[in-house]
Design a protein around this motif. Sequence first.
Motif, short mmCIF file in Angstrom:
data_model
loop_
_atom_site.label_atom_id
_atom_site.label_comp_id
_atom_site.label_asym_id
_atom_site.label_seq_id
_atom_site.Cartn_x
_atom_site.Cartn_y
_atom_site.Cartn_z
N TYR A 119 0.44 -1.11 0.27
CA TYR A 119 -0.07 -0.28 0.12
C TYR A 119 1.20 1.71 0.05
O TYR A 119 1.76 1.30 1.41
CB TYR A 119 -0.94 -0.04 1.25
N LYS B 57 0.43 5.77 -0.33
CA LYS B 57 -0.60 6.78 -0.37
C LYS B 57 -0.02 8.31 -0.84
O LYS B 57 1.23 8.57 0.11
CB LYS B 57 -1.37 7.15 1.32
N ASP C 32 -4.77 6.93 -2.67
CA ASP C 32 -4.53 5.94 -2.50
C ASP C 32 -4.25 5.07 -3.81
O ASP C 32 -4.54 4.66 -4.29
CB ASP C 32 -5.83 5.07 -2.00
N PHE D 256 -1.91 1.00 -5.20
CA PHE D 256 -0.21 -0.14 -4.88
C PHE D 256 0.76 -0.04 -5.24
O PHE D 256 0.61 0.31 -7.03
CB PHE D 256 -1.66 -1.48 -5.75
N ASP E 246 -2.05 -5.82 1.47
CA ASP E 246 -0.64 -6.60 0.91
C ASP E 246 -0.30 -6.94 1.87
O ASP E 246 -1.45 -7.64 3.09
CB ASP E 246 -0.19 -4.84 0.63
N ARG F 74 -2.64 -4.39 5.25
CA ARG F 74 -2.90 -3.11 5.00
C ARG F 74 -3.60 -3.53 3.88
O ARG F 74 -3.98 -3.24 2.67
CB ARG F 74 -1.96 -1.92 4.76
N LEU G 255 -5.75 -2.36 0.98
CA LEU G 255 -5.50 -1.99 -0.79
C LEU G 255 -6.74 -1.50 -1.34
O LEU G 255 -6.75 0.12 -1.52
CB LEU G 255 -5.16 -2.48 -1.80
N ASN H 47 -9.45 1.67 2.60
CA ASN H 47 -7.36 1.66 1.99
C ASN H 47 -6.86 2.69 3.37
O ASN H 47 -6.57 3.07 3.35
CB ASN H 47 -7.97 3.16 0.91
N GLY H 48 -5.43 1.43 3.16
CA GLY H 48 -4.56 1.97 4.11
C GLY H 48 -4.35 1.15 5.46
O GLY H 48 -3.70 1.40 6.44
#
Length: 532
Positions: free
Chosen positions: A153, A155, A163, A165, A205, A209, A211, A219-220
């Motif tokens: 992940y 940011k 966000d 990948f 991931d 975290r 994705l 997300n994250g």
Amino acid sequence: MKKTGRSFLFVFGTASLLPILFIGIFLTVRMRKMAYEQSLKEANAEIARVESRIEETLQFIYTIENATISDAKIKTIMQTNFKSPLEVFHSYSESNLLNKYELSYSDIADIRIYGENETILDNMDYMKATFEIKNSSWYQKAIALKGKSFGEYYKEGPLVYKDYFMISRSFHLSKEMEGVTMILVDLKRINNMIQSESYDLFLVDSQYRVLTSKGSLKNGEKFQALNNMESTEEQAMWTAEFMGENSQFIVKAIDQNMLSTPIYLVSVIPIDQMVATSREVSMFGSLVVFLSLMAGLALIFGLSSLASHQQEQQYLLFKEKMRFEVLANQVNPHFLFNVLESIRMKAHMNGEGEIATIVKKMGLLIRRNLEMPHDYITLKEELSFVEDYLIIQNFRFGDKIQSAIKCKEDILNLAVLPLTIQPIVENAIIHGLEGVKETGTVMIDGKIEAGKLIITVADDGKGIESSVMDGLLDANEHSNTEGEKRIGILNIHQRMQIKFGKAYGVFIEKNHPRGTIVRLIMPIIKMKDRGN
């Protein structure tokens, strides 16, 4: 008389209640197990669909990553000691490979190359490995893995937070210098696919975290429920509490050889949702027991007529409730086909046979678009798609557009990529014949020549200017007026070349005295050999 009636009531109650009770318990347990197993089957099918799409994306990115780190121009830029900014700009202008990849594949948001060359200028493609970058966890991880790719992940910020990948990898430039690639993958298309599934589904991931997901986690955010999972497991299942509900977890490590770090698909299904069907069956069984006993007692006391009426009313209410629930649960993409079928039937009943036929063809086109396989279909299936499309266009334009399809029987079972011929025919009509006053013609011809399958689409419409024709298959050329046509033809051309190689693809020339000829050149593939 009363004593006899009570005895009969006891015998009847015992003889009827116990078997019904045992059957009800058996059905409840059995249906609960069946509903649970069916939910697991559906969840695994959803995971398999999404996994296939992710594997396809990763394979394409793997190809791009290898091409990037082996490109001689990119390596030269990262190692050259530039004397001036002008020299840097000139060198950048001679290498637009990264920009090509970003424009040709929508899943790629950005590709960046980081290096320790202090003379390069940051332009979001080529970047200096500053002190801050070198100390970032992802950069240090890329260096430590020594040429192995990994994904996690990422940011983006601080100007615009988004966000991604991220897929990263170090590569060798010289004895003293290493480069690091960063590919930011936009998971929008995978997220759209996940949102269409029935259950909560998360892509995470190696550090668990999120994705992208259909669920309550952002997300994250770290998926804490996975902390006790063995990272080496390919697939794991367990039951635990999630968001206040007892839930079934199904975790699948995505089968891929590109990344040194795993990524997982996690399906979370509340147990109550899994056994909801069995609970409804249990309630129905209880209702049947109750109604059966009431009917029996009514017969004993001479109230058979009234009991029968009540039982019928209860059954009708239950049947109406079940019918409503079935209809409510069927509101999905197939709703559109049901509407089209209703319109077709009404047109047919009103004597509008032509409209009924067109609506039927429209429904077939939409269904084929949604259910089209990713790999191959037969030429016969693709031409059937084209025929339905031409029937709809003939309805729109009447006799103004004439068409014919000529293909020998022995080539109809050869394999072709789906949705390759129909878009070309659509371009011929929309951009070639539409707006022309005279009657226009579209001819589709298929043959084998020089060991290749050649499909020709020729029209006698307005034609294409030479300057425009030269840029139709060039991903670097842009045009406001011909953009839609270029994207469609370019997409088909790129799909064919990626699948078959540079010797195949789309070839365009002028028709005489006017119009355009488009040839699709493909290898000869029999359907039984298409997986090779």
